[in-house]
Design an enzyme around this catalytic site. Sequence first.
Site, mmCIF file in Angstrom:
data_model
loop_
_atom_site.group_PDB
_atom_site.id
_atom_site.type_symbol
_atom_site.label_atom_id
_atom_site.label_comp_id
_atom_site.label_asym_id
_atom_site.label_seq_id
_atom_site.Cartn_x
_atom_site.Cartn_y
_atom_site.Cartn_z
ATOM 1 N N LYS A 22 0.836 -1.212 0.000
ATOM 2 C CA LYS A 22 0.000 0.000 0.000
ATOM 3 C C LYS A 22 0.869 1.261 0.000
ATOM 4 O O LYS A 22 0.648 2.185 -0.767
ATOM 5 C CB LYS A 22 -0.906 -0.004 1.230
ATOM 6 C CG LYS A 22 -1.633 1.297 1.455
ATOM 7 C CD LYS A 22 -2.553 1.218 2.655
ATOM 8 C CE LYS A 22 -1.909 1.637 3.942
ATOM 9 N NZ LYS A 22 -1.721 3.093 4.097
ATOM 10 N N ASN A 23 1.855 1.281 0.896
ATOM 11 C CA ASN A 23 2.640 2.505 1.052
ATOM 12 C C ASN A 23 3.594 2.748 -0.114
ATOM 13 O O ASN A 23 4.229 3.792 -0.192
ATOM 14 C CB ASN A 23 3.419 2.480 2.369
ATOM 15 C CG ASN A 23 2.483 2.617 3.560
ATOM 16 O OD1 ASN A 23 1.331 3.012 3.411
ATOM 17 N ND2 ASN A 23 2.966 2.262 4.741
ATOM 18 N N CYS A 116 -4.298 13.377 13.607
ATOM 19 C CA CYS A 116 -4.956 12.078 13.468
ATOM 20 C C CYS A 116 -5.054 11.469 14.854
ATOM 21 O O CYS A 116 -4.683 12.093 15.847
ATOM 22 C CB CYS A 116 -4.220 11.173 12.493
ATOM 23 S SG CYS A 116 -2.800 10.352 13.191
ATOM 24 N N ARG A 121 0.297 15.381 12.972
ATOM 25 C CA ARG A 121 1.161 14.795 11.936
ATOM 26 C C ARG A 121 1.480 15.921 10.962
ATOM 27 O O ARG A 121 0.812 16.073 9.942
ATOM 28 C CB ARG A 121 0.473 13.605 11.259
ATOM 29 C CG ARG A 121 0.318 12.432 12.215
ATOM 30 C CD ARG A 121 -0.367 11.258 11.587
ATOM 31 N NE ARG A 121 0.455 10.600 10.585
ATOM 32 C CZ ARG A 121 0.041 9.550 9.868
ATOM 33 N NH1 ARG A 121 -1.165 9.075 10.054
ATOM 34 N NH2 ARG A 121 0.815 8.994 8.981
ATOM 35 N N ASP A 306 4.846 0.999 11.818
ATOM 36 C CA ASP A 306 3.659 0.294 11.325
ATOM 37 C C ASP A 306 3.566 -1.152 11.813
ATOM 38 O O ASP A 306 2.586 -1.841 11.511
ATOM 39 C CB ASP A 306 3.642 0.306 9.781
ATOM 40 C CG ASP A 306 3.115 1.613 9.235
ATOM 41 O OD1 ASP A 306 2.561 2.410 10.013
ATOM 42 O OD2 ASP A 306 3.253 1.838 8.014
ATOM 43 N N ARG A 398 -8.721 -0.765 4.817
ATOM 44 C CA ARG A 398 -7.917 0.262 4.139
ATOM 45 C C ARG A 398 -6.593 -0.315 3.660
ATOM 46 O O ARG A 398 -6.072 0.120 2.630
ATOM 47 C CB ARG A 398 -7.612 1.415 5.109
ATOM 48 C CG ARG A 398 -8.754 2.360 5.363
ATOM 49 C CD ARG A 398 -8.274 3.499 6.219
ATOM 50 N NE ARG A 398 -6.920 3.879 5.811
ATOM 51 C CZ ARG A 398 -5.955 4.283 6.621
ATOM 52 N NH1 ARG A 398 -6.175 4.389 7.898
ATOM 53 N NH2 ARG A 398 -4.766 4.590 6.161
HETATM 54 C C1 UD1 Z 1 5.077 7.517 8.867
HETATM 55 C C2 UD1 Z 1 6.178 6.487 8.977
HETATM 56 C C3 UD1 Z 1 5.929 5.450 7.918
HETATM 57 C C4 UD1 Z 1 4.521 4.879 8.084
HETATM 58 C C5 UD1 Z 1 3.464 5.976 8.102
HETATM 59 C C6 UD1 Z 1 2.068 5.464 8.427
HETATM 60 C C7 UD1 Z 1 8.546 6.711 9.454
HETATM 61 C C8 UD1 Z 1 9.789 7.519 9.306
HETATM 62 N N1 UD1 Z 1 7.463 7.134 8.825
HETATM 63 O O1 UD1 Z 1 5.154 8.063 7.561
HETATM 64 O O2 UD1 Z 1 6.892 4.417 8.035
HETATM 65 O O3 UD1 Z 1 4.231 3.997 7.042
HETATM 66 O O4 UD1 Z 1 3.817 6.940 9.093
HETATM 67 O O5 UD1 Z 1 2.015 4.855 9.640
HETATM 68 O O6 UD1 Z 1 8.564 5.703 10.118
HETATM 69 N N2 UD1 Z 1 7.393 15.178 10.481
HETATM 70 C C9 UD1 Z 1 7.560 16.530 10.671
HETATM 71 N N3 UD1 Z 1 7.229 17.357 9.633
HETATM 72 C C10 UD1 Z 1 6.773 16.891 8.433
HETATM 73 C C11 UD1 Z 1 6.628 15.507 8.259
HETATM 74 C C12 UD1 Z 1 6.941 14.669 9.312
HETATM 75 O O7 UD1 Z 1 7.959 16.973 11.721
HETATM 76 O O8 UD1 Z 1 6.519 17.701 7.536
HETATM 77 C C13 UD1 Z 1 7.715 14.228 11.586
HETATM 78 C C14 UD1 Z 1 6.495 13.446 12.062
HETATM 79 O O9 UD1 Z 1 5.791 14.124 13.073
HETATM 80 C C15 UD1 Z 1 7.121 12.171 12.540
HETATM 81 C C16 UD1 Z 1 8.330 11.974 11.632
HETATM 82 O O10 UD1 Z 1 8.577 13.247 11.057
HETATM 83 O O11 UD1 Z 1 7.576 12.292 13.864
HETATM 84 C C17 UD1 Z 1 8.124 10.965 10.500
HETATM 85 O O12 UD1 Z 1 6.966 11.341 9.762
HETATM 86 P P1 UD1 Z 1 6.730 10.911 8.251
HETATM 87 O O13 UD1 Z 1 7.697 9.842 7.883
HETATM 88 O O14 UD1 Z 1 6.641 12.089 7.396
HETATM 89 O O15 UD1 Z 1 5.282 10.343 8.354
HETATM 90 P P2 UD1 Z 1 4.554 9.500 7.272
HETATM 91 O O16 UD1 Z 1 4.972 9.850 5.907
HETATM 92 O O17 UD1 Z 1 3.111 9.569 7.664
#
Ligand code: UD1
Length: 419
Positions: A22-23, A116, A121, A306, A398
């Site tokens: 999915k990802n 969320c 996030r 995850d 999902r």
């Molecule tokens: C994250 C997970 C991903 C997982 C997904 C859904 C990691 C590194 N990422 O991806 O493996 O599949 O959730 O569960 O494990 N952050 C910021 N600013 C931003 C974006 C992120 O500060 O603009 C921080 C977030 O708060 C978090 C970290 O960076 O602490 C990682 O976030 P990110 O990898 O961007 O989240 P997802 O892409 O949702």
Amino acid sequence: MDRFVIEGPTRLEGELEVGGAKNAVLPLMAAALLARGDSIIQNVPDLHDVRFFMTILEGLGATCSLVGGELRLGTAEAEGREASYDLVRKMRASIYVLGPLLAFQGEAFVSLPGGCAWGPRPVNLHLEGMAALGAEIALERGYIHARVPRGGLRGGRFRFEPVSVGGTCNVLMAAVLARGETVLENCAIEPEVTALAIGLRDAGAVIEGIGTPTLRIQGPVTLRPLQQTVIADRIEAGTFMAGVALAGGRVRLTGVDTVHLDPITAVLREMGCAITEEPGAITIAADGRPVATEIITRPYPGFPTDMQAQLMAVCAVADGTSFISEGIYADRFTHVAELQRLGADIRVDGARATIFGVPKLQGAPVMASDLRASAALVLAGVAAEGTTIVNRVYHIDRGYECIEERLASLGARIRRESV
Ligand code: UD1
């Protein structure tokens, strides 16, 4: 609304093919917006999130069809620039259209995703990375309004702090159409990010350092439509592996990339599971109670956030006390209260959970709160004594295709009911 009724305990025995990730597929779908024509993506799982992303692309003017694992995305007339609040609030991954719309259409209106169930996030890194390419970004009434400057996007240098999967994918997609060299540092190196970079490169993008934290992109290029096969879903594979660790039994999973599973395999081996690897397949066997462990979730190649909920379910029946620290999303513990309803003994203090293993879980009605938390509850239900009812299984649909049928094929007594 559907629910699962599970009669436990049962062991899991047999063989399963793991689906496409999915990802990995969602960013590839967004990347189709970077070219005109028909992109074809193979090994696509038929998941609610994939169908939902098709709706978003259709809203932008694309044509989409998913038949037998083959996804066709036609972008000849995809001129739309907007992803509305109604769409983005239902699926955060909708934010992936931001980079492609900005770079290809020159302008994007994408709703800010908001928080969320497990806290804020943020997407600031997505925006700052695009600003480093010259994008003009404004926040207007809950929407991100991004525009290319006069003369178009230009190469720039940007460092992600912290590592961000979504941010890396989004800024990378914008950078391939920017003029000159872009250097992105401290990039996420999750296999799904690497798969996107490969997809873009195969379509004509010039990207160096794929699979490393530093990506160098030379642009602009005119991309061809994508032609990709989606990598195996390491989280789906890991979920079934956790199921065996929890319920006991022996399962061979095919269609996997065992290297991507290394962080999960290492932990499950420490917990006493016997795991053997072959090219493209992995077999896990477990008997008796797992051994307690200590886990910290980290960006790849660390232990994936995850898989945290599913491993917590395993720790719940481990012999001894386990510790799980969440290094990505400090509040990602919505499954704890539900696992407690099944008899787990868990205490949470900040981003750290202490799990005092109990010999057996007991069936009970529980509520699924998010995708991976739901998976943990289903696995716990398979191992628990008596009847477990998992409500709100739309969360699990999902990200897992027919999980109940696949668990049933391994011997679980699980059925779906519409209520
Ligand atoms: C994250 C997970 C991903 C997982 C997904 C859904 C990691 C590194 N990422 O991806 O493996 O599949 O959730 O569960 O494990 N952050 C910021 N600013 C931003 C974006 C992120 O500060 O603009 C921080 C977030 O708060 C978090 C970290 O960076 O602490 C990682 O976030 P990110 O990898 O961007 O989240 P997802 O892409 O949702």
